[in-house]
Design a protein around this motif. Structure first.
Motif, PDB file in Angstrom:
ATOM      1  N   LEU A  92       0.827  -1.197   0.000  1.00  0.00           N
ATOM      2  CA  LEU A  92       0.000   0.000   0.000  1.00  0.00           C
ATOM      3  C   LEU A  92       0.868   1.256   0.000  1.00  0.00           C
ATOM      4  O   LEU A  92       0.634   2.196  -0.768  1.00  0.00           O
ATOM      5  N   ALA A  93       1.879   1.252   0.856  1.00  0.00           N
ATOM      6  CA  ALA A  93       2.747   2.430   0.930  1.00  0.00           C
ATOM      7  C   ALA A  93       3.469   2.651  -0.395  1.00  0.00           C
ATOM      8  O   ALA A  93       3.556   3.777  -0.889  1.00  0.00           O
TER       9      ALA A  93
ATOM     10  N   ALA B 253       2.573   1.635  -3.392  1.00  0.00           N
ATOM     11  CA  ALA B 253       1.652   2.010  -4.462  1.00  0.00           C
ATOM     12  C   ALA B 253       1.201   3.458  -4.317  1.00  0.00           C
ATOM     13  O   ALA B 253       1.121   4.202  -5.306  1.00  0.00           O
ATOM     14  N   LEU B 254       0.908   3.881  -3.100  1.00  0.00           N
ATOM     15  CA  LEU B 254       0.435   5.251  -2.929  1.00  0.00           C
ATOM     16  C   LEU B 254       1.551   6.258  -3.192  1.00  0.00           C
ATOM     17  O   LEU B 254       1.309   7.332  -3.735  1.00  0.00           O
ATOM     18  N   ARG B 255       2.759   5.894  -2.812  1.00  0.00           N
ATOM     19  CA  ARG B 255       3.872   6.811  -3.110  1.00  0.00           C
ATOM     20  C   ARG B 255       4.078   6.944  -4.605  1.00  0.00           C
ATOM     21  O   ARG B 255       4.437   8.009  -5.107  1.00  0.00           O
TER      22      ARG B 255
ATOM     23  N   HIS C 177       1.687   6.621  -6.752  1.00  0.00           N
ATOM     24  CA  HIS C 177       0.484   7.219  -7.326  1.00  0.00           C
ATOM     25  C   HIS C 177       0.436   8.738  -7.116  1.00  0.00           C
ATOM     26  O   HIS C 177      -0.041   9.472  -7.983  1.00  0.00           O
ATOM     27  N   LEU C 178       0.923   9.183  -5.981  1.00  0.00           N
ATOM     28  CA  LEU C 178       0.839  10.606  -5.661  1.00  0.00           C
ATOM     29  C   LEU C 178       2.064  11.345  -6.198  1.00  0.00           C
ATOM     30  O   LEU C 178       3.129  10.757  -6.352  1.00  0.00           O
ATOM     31  N   PRO C 179       1.910  12.627  -6.464  1.00  0.00           N
ATOM     32  CA  PRO C 179       3.072  13.379  -6.965  1.00  0.00           C
ATOM     33  C   PRO C 179       4.159  13.449  -5.905  1.00  0.00           C
ATOM     34  O   PRO C 179       3.878  13.599  -4.720  1.00  0.00           O
ATOM     35  N   VAL C 180       5.387  13.342  -6.369  1.00  0.00           N
ATOM     36  CA  VAL C 180       6.527  13.419  -5.451  1.00  0.00           C
ATOM     37  C   VAL C 180       6.808  14.867  -5.084  1.00  0.00           C
ATOM     38  O   VAL C 180       7.061  15.192  -3.935  1.00  0.00           O
ATOM     39  N   ARG C 181       6.714  15.720  -6.060  1.00  0.00           N
ATOM     40  CA  ARG C 181       7.064  17.120  -5.823  1.00  0.00           C
ATOM     41  C   ARG C 181       5.958  18.042  -6.330  1.00  0.00           C
ATOM     42  O   ARG C 181       5.208  17.693  -7.240  1.00  0.00           O
ATOM     43  N   ALA C 182       5.936  19.207  -5.744  1.00  0.00           N
ATOM     44  CA  ALA C 182       5.037  20.244  -6.226  1.00  0.00           C
ATOM     45  C   ALA C 182       5.562  20.772  -7.563  1.00  0.00           C
ATOM     46  O   ALA C 182       6.751  20.643  -7.859  1.00  0.00           O
TER      47      ALA C 182
ATOM     48  N   LEU D 217       6.621  22.258   1.303  1.00  0.00           N
ATOM     49  CA  LEU D 217       5.813  22.524   0.117  1.00  0.00           C
ATOM     50  C   LEU D 217       5.388  21.231  -0.576  1.00  0.00           C
ATOM     51  O   LEU D 217       4.209  21.041  -0.888  1.00  0.00           O
ATOM     52  N   ASP D 218       6.343  20.352  -0.819  1.00  0.00           N
ATOM     53  CA  ASP D 218       6.014  19.113  -1.538  1.00  0.00           C
ATOM     54  C   ASP D 218       4.978  18.298  -0.770  1.00  0.00           C
ATOM     55  O   ASP D 218       4.029  17.771  -1.338  1.00  0.00           O
TER      56      ASP D 218
ATOM     57  N   TYR E 190       1.567  19.959  -0.895  1.00  0.00           N
ATOM     58  CA  TYR E 190       0.993  19.804  -2.236  1.00  0.00           C
ATOM     59  C   TYR E 190       0.458  18.384  -2.422  1.00  0.00           C
ATOM     60  O   TYR E 190      -0.631  18.174  -2.957  1.00  0.00           O
ATOM     61  N   ARG E 191       1.222  17.426  -1.940  1.00  0.00           N
ATOM     62  CA  ARG E 191       0.803  16.030  -2.067  1.00  0.00           C
ATOM     63  C   ARG E 191      -0.500  15.793  -1.295  1.00  0.00           C
ATOM     64  O   ARG E 191      -1.395  15.094  -1.751  1.00  0.00           O
TER      65      ARG E 191
ATOM     66  N   TRP F 124      -3.271  17.347  -3.198  1.00  0.00           N
ATOM     67  CA  TRP F 124      -3.534  16.537  -4.396  1.00  0.00           C
ATOM     68  C   TRP F 124      -4.322  15.277  -4.025  1.00  0.00           C
ATOM     69  O   TRP F 124      -5.197  14.831  -4.772  1.00  0.00           O
TER      70      TRP F 124
ATOM     71  N   ALA G 110      -0.316  -2.427  -7.712  1.00  0.00           N
ATOM     72  CA  ALA G 110      -0.066  -1.012  -7.443  1.00  0.00           C
ATOM     73  C   ALA G 110      -1.022  -0.149  -8.247  1.00  0.00           C
ATOM     74  O   ALA G 110      -1.568   0.836  -7.745  1.00  0.00           O
TER      75      ALA G 110
ATOM     76  N   ILE H  90      -4.404  -0.366  -6.659  1.00  0.00           N
ATOM     77  CA  ILE H  90      -4.460   0.441  -5.439  1.00  0.00           C
ATOM     78  C   ILE H  90      -4.637   1.912  -5.800  1.00  0.00           C
ATOM     79  O   ILE H  90      -5.437   2.630  -5.199  1.00  0.00           O
ATOM     80  N   GLY H  91      -3.913   2.372  -6.807  1.00  0.00           N
ATOM     81  CA  GLY H  91      -4.040   3.765  -7.220  1.00  0.00           C
ATOM     82  C   GLY H  91      -5.448   4.086  -7.706  1.00  0.00           C
ATOM     83  O   GLY H  91      -6.023   5.116  -7.360  1.00  0.00           O
TER      84      GLY H  91
ATOM     85  N   TYR I  18       0.395   6.483   5.269  1.00  0.00           N
ATOM     86  CA  TYR I  18       1.224   5.573   4.483  1.00  0.00           C
ATOM     87  C   TYR I  18       2.263   6.295   3.621  1.00  0.00           C
ATOM     88  O   TYR I  18       3.295   5.723   3.311  1.00  0.00           O
ATOM     89  N   VAL I  19       1.966   7.511   3.237  1.00  0.00           N
ATOM     90  CA  VAL I  19       2.913   8.232   2.390  1.00  0.00           C
ATOM     91  C   VAL I  19       3.781   9.166   3.231  1.00  0.00           C
ATOM     92  O   VAL I  19       5.003   9.146   3.132  1.00  0.00           O
TER      93      VAL I  19
END
Lengths: 807, 200
Positions: free
Chosen positions: A11-12, A14-16, A18-23, B39-40, B43-44, B47, B139, B142-143, B161-162
């Protein structure tokens, strides 16, 4: 149909992904501009006012605002120059983490207890050395003989070449690696951005063996400076990481100042002094500006290799002890001012790391068998000297302790990472209570309240009286309950997966069981509702879930709305019926009898007054009390890693715990006033308030990092006979969401563990304990007697309820 | 031991705590350092609620402005991260509500876009999907399932989790008791699994 549930690890990951790493790259510019405009809007009227207003306070404020505006302009300039330095708080090697090490030229990692050894990198024809964990928890750098630096991206598992040169150290605040180029330059590489900067020549002279001595480059804890030994004259120097400017901290006297180590506050540097570039002469402690130098002497032999403890209270070091021509190094600790020296180990190799709670040290022991150097890795607990060997391979070298992100994909581990702290052998294993026969209870048990799903809303409260009917109480603005469930509780063990909630509320139950609060997320408001469904007060347009005073006479909130706007003081209290509503200077902590409360003001002064907040007066600079004595005569607070007790007027302050190495994070006074439960690291203790009795209740009763976090609190039973401690399931792993409850009996301190149990709630008379546990896809409520026996499921199919006993 | 302990200086605050203290008193540079490093992450978070770049950027920007305005009222510097996360989450939620209202006025929502703002169901799961997912497909699943959750479920999963925030801090960020945060986390996890089952 995929029946398999994703693990926490999957889960961790996959979500990492899936989500943007940076702005977006331009977001910061937009943010900075907008915020700066906001500052100007705030500052300008005050500037104008300052020109016409003679009030010195106003002038002072305006001066600050002008300065703020100027700083904002200066900052925008920095942004424009691209010089913004992004950083993150640095974790210290801690109770959770991994060892990286080298074995036969390959890179390995192992869990904190030395098990689960995994090879993570092999390069054909190249022996890898010198692993280094990055502080941002995303990289593991390793050295090749070329020389080149390789980086293992812990997110993707990709091993890539980062730079040519020699590894020195990762910045403690971001993904910047300091290293030496083959030409002897000091260089900084931002690995995430691929940006490299040269800070200047190191003056390396390979013929003299530099810079192979010591740690070479050592980052200050704030990531702004590097300490190093000047390769020409052996002086201790600081290098500004932004500009490369050098400052001599300590000029060389005999020869060289090696292996500097910064104090956690970056105010001091300890370093070894070698007399002839190969003979340690002792270690010294200097202010970062070079002032206040002291030499720490050791009768055991020349002292060297200092390593500062996480809290800065101790320095571990090596005493180079000679017996004839045989040197047997001793592991020692000492206060930074040279006091209180203690010998820990008579024969050791290297210090690997302090545990993050400062209670233990990992170190190596070497012995030479034939040509192969073999070593053991030990962990010693400082408080009692207990020591254990970790089952790492004996040919492991280049040990590095690190704290990578949990469930590191590249390593392929989804491990329960055990604590580095040493278990004490006197621990008695908790007794798993025998399953009790189903017992539905009778009217004398009282009633349990829990969340009930009604259609798309989970804002309904079910009140189940044992041996009686189930009452469904709707939210203040909700329709009446539909199709009330049957009164009879389901069969023990039965469960039903609850439906997703469309409307969601939060509840807190009054300690006296008379009422509860309902906070609606949709309406950003809360109300106080009696057990009969009558709305006692509200709705109040505040977002916070209110908390109750110990006897339920008061309700307090932070007074903040959904947009983050708060009342001027940031704290409100009122009676449950909404009367006597007024602000306090801070969040209140009441005594058990509600006759006394304490709040902290903005200047750090603790104010103490009546239970209604009247007559508040400052009693000195204290933290907010962790707990009051039941009669409000004394309070216990946590400071400097110990629990302290003070009278309500701030007098008679004394240290209750007096732990050598600190580590206290919380204290809880029993209702009868006889005991104070204290959490030190993951170890729970019980103290009598006068300190005459000190009882260790057990370890692994909390996780300083990961898991649920440190904020769970043990709960004393109303008669003070039992302490219920909710803690991470030690078998569930870091970041897991499973929990157990351990019950400890006051006096004889026997322990009973309830597996798969959360949220312990004592009945109002203290005869029973309710817990929630998972069953199938849903949750059930279990009740035990006060000793934890006779565990019986009384309700099932709960939609993530708060569970409370009501009158 | 004696009364002196009450008047000695408190332990040195961490660097972040010191920055918060300075920013609270109007030190703009300190505020910039504080929020730039976050910031990152913010933003995450935005998002995770809004599921698109532009809205997430707007919400992050609004949140930082709100944070600057509200910072003088933050009493406990150690609670800064939870407090900031909360402002970001609220800004994103407000943005989401505003966006939904606009859509209701301007366009007819597509069939799959429910009135409560749920995103349309994701396509792309072939009918012959093997039952034994490999990790990559898992993955993806999950997304997709994550995108179908409610915003508060996505938010808490992201925080835990993130961002690896302890539940106590998540509770602060959401303004709920620790126990409630735990339950929400469990519920969100289960909702995700249910969404994966539907997807499959």
């Amino acid at each position: 149909m995929n029946e398999r549930r994703p693990t926490d690890f999957e889960l961790a990951v996959a979500l990492r992904a899936h989500l943007p790493v940076r702005a977006p790259a331009d977001l910061w510019d937009a943010v900075a501009t907008t915020v700066a405009e906001t500052r100007q809007q705030r500052a300008w009227p005050s500037i104008v006012g300052a020109l016409t207003d003679a009030d010195p306070m106003v002038r002072r404020r305006s001066t600050l605002l002008v300065a703020a505006a100027l700083l904002a302009v200066a900052f925008l300039g920095l942004v424009a120059a691209g010089a913004l330095h992004l950083w993150q708080p640095a974790p210290f090697p801690g109770a959770h983490g991994l060892f990286a090490f080298v074995r036969q030229g390959d890179l390995y990692v192992a869990s904190a207890d030395g098990r689960d050894v995994v090879r993570v990198a092999h390069v054909d024809g190249s022996d890898l050395t010198t692993p280094r964990w990055s502080a941002d928890r995303r990289w593991l750098a390793v050295q090749t003989p070329e020389p080149a630096i390789l980086g293992l991206d812990l997110r993707s598992g990709e091993l890539r070449r980062l730079a040519a040169g020699t590894i020195s150290a990762w910045s403690p605040v971001d993904a910047t690696l300091a290293y030496y180029t083959p030409g002897g330059d000091i260089a900084l590489l931002d690995v995430e951005r691929g940006q490299e900067r040269v800070l200047g020549q190191e003056h390396a002279d390979p013929d003299q063996g530099y810079p192979t001595y010591g740690g070479v480059l050592v980052w200050s804890p704030d990531g702004r400076q590097l300490a190093m030994t000047d390769a020409i004259d052996g002086a201790l120097v600081r290098v500004d990481a932004a500009t490369g400017a050098r400052t001599t901290v300590v000029a060389s006297t005999t020869c060289c100042a090696f292996r500097p180590t910064w104090s956690p506050d970056a105010g001091r540097i300890a370093y070894s002094v070698w007399s002839e570039r190969s003979v340690p002469a002792g270690f010294w402690v200097a202010g970062a500006d070079g002032t206040g130098i002291i030499e720490v002497r050791d009768a055991e032999g020349p002292a060297s290799d200092p390593v500062w403890s996480p809290d800065g209270a101790w320095i571990a070091y090596r005493a180079n002890h000679w017996e004839g021509e045989v040197r047997t190094d001793r592991l020692m600790i000492v206060r930074p001012d040279g006091r209180d020296r203690r010998r820990l180990v008579d024969r050791f190799g290297d210090i690997v790391a302090w545990s993050s709670d400062g209670l233990g040290i990992a170190y190596t022991v070497r012995d030479n068998e034939g040509d192969a150097e073999r070593r053991e890795v030990h962990v010693i607990r400082l408080a009692d000297g207990s020591d254990r060997v970790l089952p790492l391979p004996r040919d492991a070298t280049d040990l590095a302790w690190g704290l990578p992100a949990q469930n590191t994909p590249a390593i392929g581990l989804d491990l329960p990472l055990p604590s580095l702290t040493v278990p004490v052998t006197s621990d008695e294993p908790p007794v798993q209570p025998a399953s009790g026969q189903p017992a539905r209870g009778d009217a004398s048990w009282g009633a349990l309240a829990f969340r009930v799903q009604q259609g798309e809303s989970d804002c309904y409260v079910g009140i189940q009286r044992f041996g009686g009917a189930l009452t469904i109480v709707p939210p203040p603005d909700g329709p009446p309950p539909r199709n009330p469930p049957e009164a009879a509780p389901p069969e023990p063990g039965a469960s039903a997966a609850p439906q997703p909630a469309g409307e969601s509320c939060d509840f807190t139950f009054a300690p006296d069981g008379s009422a509860f609060s309902v906070t609606s997320q949709a309406h950003q408001s809360f109300s106080i509702v009696g057990n009969d469904g009558v709305v006692l007060s509200g709705p109040f347009p505040w977002h916070d879930v209110p908390t109750w005073s110990p006897a339920g006479s008061w309700v307090s909130t932070s007074g903040c709305d959904a947009a983050g706007a708060c009342s001027a003081s940031g704290s409100m209290i009122m009676r449950p019926d909404g009367s006597d509503r007024h602000e306090l200077p801070g969040r209140p902590v009441w005594s058990g009898d509600e006759q006394t409360l304490a709040v902290l003001d903005r200047d750090g002064q603790l104010l103490v007054g009546g239970g209604d907040g009247s007559g508040l007066r400052p009693i000195g600079v204290f933290p907010l009390p962790a707990a009051w004595a039941p009669d409000g005569s004394e309070f216990v607070f946590v400071r400097d890693g110990d629990a302290w007790i003070a009278r309500a007027d701030g007098s008679q302050v004394h240290n209750l715990t007096g732990f050598d190495l600190g580590g206290v994070t919380g204290a809880w006074w029993s209702p009868d006033g006889r005991w104070i439960a204290v959490l030190q690291g993951t170890t729970m203790w019980a103290f009598s308030p006068d300190g005459s009795v000190q009882q260790r209740l057990g370890s692994h009763l909390g996780h300083p990092a990961g898991g649920w976090g440190p904020e769970w609190a043990p709960v004393w039973s109303p008669d003070s006979a039992w302490l219920a401690i909710e803690h991470d399931d030690p078998n569930a792993g870091v970041g897991g969401t499973q929990a157990d409850v351990t019950l400890v009996h006051a006096g004889d301190w026997r322990a009973v563990r309830l597996a798969n149990a959360w949220q312990p709630a004592w009945s109002l008379d203290g005869r029973h304990l309710a817990v929630v546990s998972s069953s199938g896809g849903g949750y059930v409520a279990d009740v035990t007697d006060a000793s934890g026996s006779g565990r019986t499921t009384v309700f099932a199919g709960l939609p993530y309820p708060p569970l409370g006993w009501v009158d | 031991v004696d009364g002196l302990a009450a008047t000695t200086e408190r332990p040195a605050a961490s660097t972040d705590d010191a920055l918060v203290q300075r920013a609270r008193k109007g030190d703009a540079a300190a505020f910039d350092v504080l929020v730039a490093s976050r910031l990152d992450r913010c933003y995450r978070l935005a998002w995770s609620i809004l599921l698109n770049d532009a809205d997430a950027a707007d919400a992050t920007q609004e949140a930082f402005v709100a944070a600057w305005r509200q910072l003088p009222r933050l009493r406990d510097a150690r609670a800064f991260d939870g407090w900031l996360n909360r402002i970001v989450a609220n800004a994103a939620r407000m943005s989401r509500r505003h966006r939904i209202r606009l859509r209701e006025v301007q366009v007819r929502p597509v069939a799959a876009e429910a009135a409560d703002g749920e995103p349309p169901e994701q396509q792309g799961v072939p009918p012959d999907m093997p039952s034994d997912f490999d990790r990559v497909l898992d993955a993806d699943a999950i997304g997709r399932a994550f995108d179908r959750l409610r915003d508060h479920e996505r938010l808490i999963l992201t925080l835990h989790y993130v961002e690896e925030r302890p539940v106590a801090e998540i509770a602060t960020a959401l303004g709920v008791p620790v126990g409630t945060a735990k339950w929400r986390l469990h519920a969100a996890r289960r909702a995700l699994e249910q969404a994966m089952e539907v997807d499959a």
